[in-house]
Design an enzyme around this catalytic site. Structure first.
Site, PDB file in Angstrom:
ATOM      1  N   TRP A 149       0.828  -1.216   0.000  1.00  0.00           N
ATOM      2  CA  TRP A 149       0.000   0.000   0.000  1.00  0.00           C
ATOM      3  C   TRP A 149       0.860   1.264   0.000  1.00  0.00           C
ATOM      4  O   TRP A 149       0.332   2.362  -0.117  1.00  0.00           O
ATOM      5  CB  TRP A 149      -0.974   0.006   1.183  1.00  0.00           C
ATOM      6  CG  TRP A 149      -0.401  -0.462   2.470  1.00  0.00           C
ATOM      7  CD1 TRP A 149       0.223   0.287   3.402  1.00  0.00           C
ATOM      8  CD2 TRP A 149      -0.409  -1.812   2.972  1.00  0.00           C
ATOM      9  NE1 TRP A 149       0.622  -0.494   4.454  1.00  0.00           N
ATOM     10  CE2 TRP A 149       0.232  -1.785   4.220  1.00  0.00           C
ATOM     11  CE3 TRP A 149      -0.893  -3.023   2.484  1.00  0.00           C
ATOM     12  CZ2 TRP A 149       0.400  -2.938   4.992  1.00  0.00           C
ATOM     13  CZ3 TRP A 149      -0.725  -4.162   3.251  1.00  0.00           C
ATOM     14  CH2 TRP A 149      -0.085  -4.109   4.496  1.00  0.00           C
ATOM     15  N   GLU A 201      -5.923   0.689   5.248  1.00  0.00           N
ATOM     16  CA  GLU A 201      -6.106   1.311   6.567  1.00  0.00           C
ATOM     17  C   GLU A 201      -7.216   0.618   7.364  1.00  0.00           C
ATOM     18  O   GLU A 201      -7.080   0.409   8.561  1.00  0.00           O
ATOM     19  CB  GLU A 201      -6.409   2.807   6.422  1.00  0.00           C
ATOM     20  CG  GLU A 201      -5.199   3.631   6.029  1.00  0.00           C
ATOM     21  CD  GLU A 201      -4.040   3.505   7.017  1.00  0.00           C
ATOM     22  OE1 GLU A 201      -4.292   3.255   8.206  1.00  0.00           O
ATOM     23  OE2 GLU A 201      -2.886   3.624   6.591  1.00  0.00           O
ATOM     24  N   THR A 258      -4.982  -5.087  13.504  1.00  0.00           N
ATOM     25  CA  THR A 258      -4.494  -6.305  12.849  1.00  0.00           C
ATOM     26  C   THR A 258      -3.072  -6.085  12.357  1.00  0.00           C
ATOM     27  O   THR A 258      -2.746  -5.013  11.854  1.00  0.00           O
ATOM     28  CB  THR A 258      -5.421  -6.669  11.661  1.00  0.00           C
ATOM     29  OG1 THR A 258      -6.760  -6.688  12.128  1.00  0.00           O
ATOM     30  CG2 THR A 258      -5.090  -8.031  11.089  1.00  0.00           C
ATOM     31  N   LEU A 311     -10.378 -12.141   9.083  1.00  0.00           N
ATOM     32  CA  LEU A 311      -9.700 -10.932   9.586  1.00  0.00           C
ATOM     33  C   LEU A 311     -10.311 -10.435  10.896  1.00  0.00           C
ATOM     34  O   LEU A 311      -9.680  -9.679  11.629  1.00  0.00           O
ATOM     35  CB  LEU A 311      -9.794  -9.797   8.556  1.00  0.00           C
ATOM     36  CG  LEU A 311      -8.631  -9.612   7.590  1.00  0.00           C
ATOM     37  CD1 LEU A 311      -8.884  -8.416   6.685  1.00  0.00           C
ATOM     38  CD2 LEU A 311      -7.316  -9.422   8.338  1.00  0.00           C
ATOM     39  N   TYR A 323     -13.288  -8.538  13.470  1.00  0.00           N
ATOM     40  CA  TYR A 323     -13.836  -7.167  13.593  1.00  0.00           C
ATOM     41  C   TYR A 323     -14.605  -6.792  12.306  1.00  0.00           C
ATOM     42  O   TYR A 323     -14.205  -5.901  11.548  1.00  0.00           O
ATOM     43  CB  TYR A 323     -12.734  -6.144  13.870  1.00  0.00           C
ATOM     44  CG  TYR A 323     -11.981  -6.402  15.141  1.00  0.00           C
ATOM     45  CD1 TYR A 323     -12.540  -6.073  16.379  1.00  0.00           C
ATOM     46  CD2 TYR A 323     -10.723  -6.993  15.120  1.00  0.00           C
ATOM     47  CE1 TYR A 323     -11.856  -6.325  17.561  1.00  0.00           C
ATOM     48  CE2 TYR A 323     -10.034  -7.254  16.303  1.00  0.00           C
ATOM     49  CZ  TYR A 323     -10.610  -6.917  17.505  1.00  0.00           C
ATOM     50  OH  TYR A 323      -9.931  -7.173  18.659  1.00  0.00           O
ATOM     51  N   TYR A 343      -7.816   9.423  12.893  1.00  0.00           N
ATOM     52  CA  TYR A 343      -6.606   8.750  12.419  1.00  0.00           C
ATOM     53  C   TYR A 343      -6.713   8.391  10.933  1.00  0.00           C
ATOM     54  O   TYR A 343      -5.843   8.718  10.129  1.00  0.00           O
ATOM     55  CB  TYR A 343      -6.293   7.475  13.231  1.00  0.00           C
ATOM     56  CG  TYR A 343      -5.332   6.633  12.472  1.00  0.00           C
ATOM     57  CD1 TYR A 343      -3.990   6.987  12.393  1.00  0.00           C
ATOM     58  CD2 TYR A 343      -5.767   5.546  11.687  1.00  0.00           C
ATOM     59  CE1 TYR A 343      -3.102   6.288  11.592  1.00  0.00           C
ATOM     60  CE2 TYR A 343      -4.888   4.839  10.889  1.00  0.00           C
ATOM     61  CZ  TYR A 343      -3.563   5.214  10.858  1.00  0.00           C
ATOM     62  OH  TYR A 343      -2.686   4.538  10.051  1.00  0.00           O
ATOM     63  N   CYS A 361      11.313   1.004  18.172  1.00  0.00           N
ATOM     64  CA  CYS A 361      10.770   1.424  19.472  1.00  0.00           C
ATOM     65  C   CYS A 361       9.667   0.432  19.870  1.00  0.00           C
ATOM     66  O   CYS A 361       8.489   0.771  19.954  1.00  0.00           O
ATOM     67  CB  CYS A 361      10.226   2.858  19.358  1.00  0.00           C
ATOM     68  SG  CYS A 361       9.956   3.639  20.945  1.00  0.00           S
ATOM     69  N   CYS A 418      18.469   3.263  17.590  1.00  0.00           N
ATOM     70  CA  CYS A 418      17.411   4.228  17.262  1.00  0.00           C
ATOM     71  C   CYS A 418      17.975   5.484  16.598  1.00  0.00           C
ATOM     72  O   CYS A 418      18.884   6.130  17.140  1.00  0.00           O
ATOM     73  CB  CYS A 418      16.672   4.612  18.536  1.00  0.00           C
ATOM     74  SG  CYS A 418      15.358   5.797  18.207  1.00  0.00           S
ATOM     75  N   CYS A 434      15.431  11.827  22.298  1.00  0.00           N
ATOM     76  CA  CYS A 434      14.482  11.095  23.147  1.00  0.00           C
ATOM     77  C   CYS A 434      14.715  11.386  24.624  1.00  0.00           C
ATOM     78  O   CYS A 434      15.830  11.315  25.119  1.00  0.00           O
ATOM     79  CB  CYS A 434      14.618   9.594  22.879  1.00  0.00           C
ATOM     80  SG  CYS A 434      13.413   8.622  23.798  1.00  0.00           S
TER      81      CYS A 434
END
Ligand code: SF4
Length: 340
Positions: free
Chosen positions: A34, A47, A53, A90, A92, A130, A202, A212, A218
């Site tokens: 994607w 998305e 998942t 999948l 949900y 989101y 992370c 990192c 950080c």
């Protein structure tokens, strides 16, 4: 002293932060299907599938879905049973129904083209802040911040945020921090890089701080303890009883109107039979641990209105939730295609 970090002091310098992050992303970022497209439809599909998942689970579903429903128009034309069947496994399933509704919405109200701005995208069924930001940045490279699980963890640690993140104040802090780090151009790569940092470096229990790329920005003191979350409800054990009724090459199923709405399941039993079940299997559902107990039952003279006989061959084309398909696979000599 307050346990909450002072966010104005703890946000890293955005320009230097982005430079370090992008250098790493160009070398180490994930090559995901994607990310090879700018097609808003394909990105929306990814998305929806990626909510709750893992990437590795989504990959085969994503490819199959795009072959079966290549665009909004094809999805809008599909029957709900076809959509649920393609989503089968999948979990949900509200996501599949919302995606189907989004396909119809775009076809009927937007001339088949998804709007290129978050306000328009946010009108689609099942699309929250989101997903609207993800679509705007990934498909249209708009400077929109996003916060999902991986990014939330990174931002909480970068700013050493000691309060819980799943509260109004915690969420507001994460979105503010994401906004403060966002570039005006290149939001697509920036958001992808933040996600990959959370997914690859992370990590939840053991962050690889030594590797990192943004370590010098950080503020986390004990990163493995962050982010903090509200206590989850305890797991509740449930036992659900269902019937297995077979007549030669046919099996009786029931269309569910509760959980797994619209999918076909073994008929529910109102009471527990005295005999032992043919099989039991466990599966998780939100904060429940459900035991599915399946009992043999003779064929009823008249099936209920929501029950129907299906030939064993037809099962392959039916949307059946995973626990019930697993039970059928164990109880029936199904053709190999039905076992997926
Ligand atoms: S230094 Fe460690 S805790 Fe901080 S962002 Fe990097 S991996 Fe996460």
């Amino acid at each position: 002293m307050s346990r909450r970090a002072d966010s104005s002091e703890t946000r890293p310098d955005p320009r230097q932060f982005r430079r370090s992050l992008q250098r790493w992303f160009r070398l180490r970022g994930r090559d995901l299907p994607w990310r090879r497209t700018r097609d808003p439809y394909a990105i929306l599909v990814s998305e929806f599938m990626l909510q709750q998942t893992q990437v590795v689970t989504v990959l085969p579903y994503y490819q199959r879905w795009l072959k079966r429903f290549p665009d909004f128009a094809a999805l809008a034309r599909a029957k709900e049973s076809e959509v649920l069947h393609a989503w089968q496994g999948l979990g949900y399933y509200a996501r599949a129904r919302n995606l189907h509704a989004a396909g119809k919405f775009v076809t009927e109200n937007c001339g088949g083209e998804i709007p290129a701005h978050t306000a328009g995208i946010a009108q689609l069924p099942g699309v929250g802040r989101y997903t609207a930001g993800a679509l705007a940045s990934f498909a249209f490279d708009r400077p929109e911040p996003i916060v999902e699980a991986n990014i939330a963890r990174v931002l909480a640690r970068l700013t050493n945020w000691q309060d819980t993140i799943d509260t109004t104040a915690g969420r507001a802090h994460l979105w503010r921090t994401a906004e403060s780090l966002l570039p005006m151009t290149g939001a697509r790569d920036h958001n992808s890089a933040l996600m990959d940092l959370g997914a690859m470096i992370c990590l939840p229990r053991t962050p690889h701080c030594g590797a990192c790329p943004v370590r010098r920005f950080c503020r986390a003191v004990e990163p493995a303890l962050l982010p903090r979350k509200k206590q989850r409800p305890a797991t509740v054990c449930l036992r659900e009883r269902h019937a297995f009724t077979r007549q030669r090459n046919h099996v009786l199923l029931e269309q569910s109107h509760l959980r797994w709405q619209g999918m076909w399941i073994l008929p529910r039993l109102a009471s527990t039979p005295r005999r032992r079940p043919l099989l039991e299997l466990d599966f998780p559902f939100t904060h429940h641990r459900v035991t599915l107990a399946v009992f043999a039952r003779p064929a009823p003279k008249i099936a209920h209105a929501n029950q129907q006989w299906f030939s064993l061959r037809a099962l392959d084309r039916l949307p059946v939730p995973s626990p019930h398909r697993r039970a059928l696979v164990q109880l029936l000599p199904l053709p190999s295609g039905s076992r997926s």
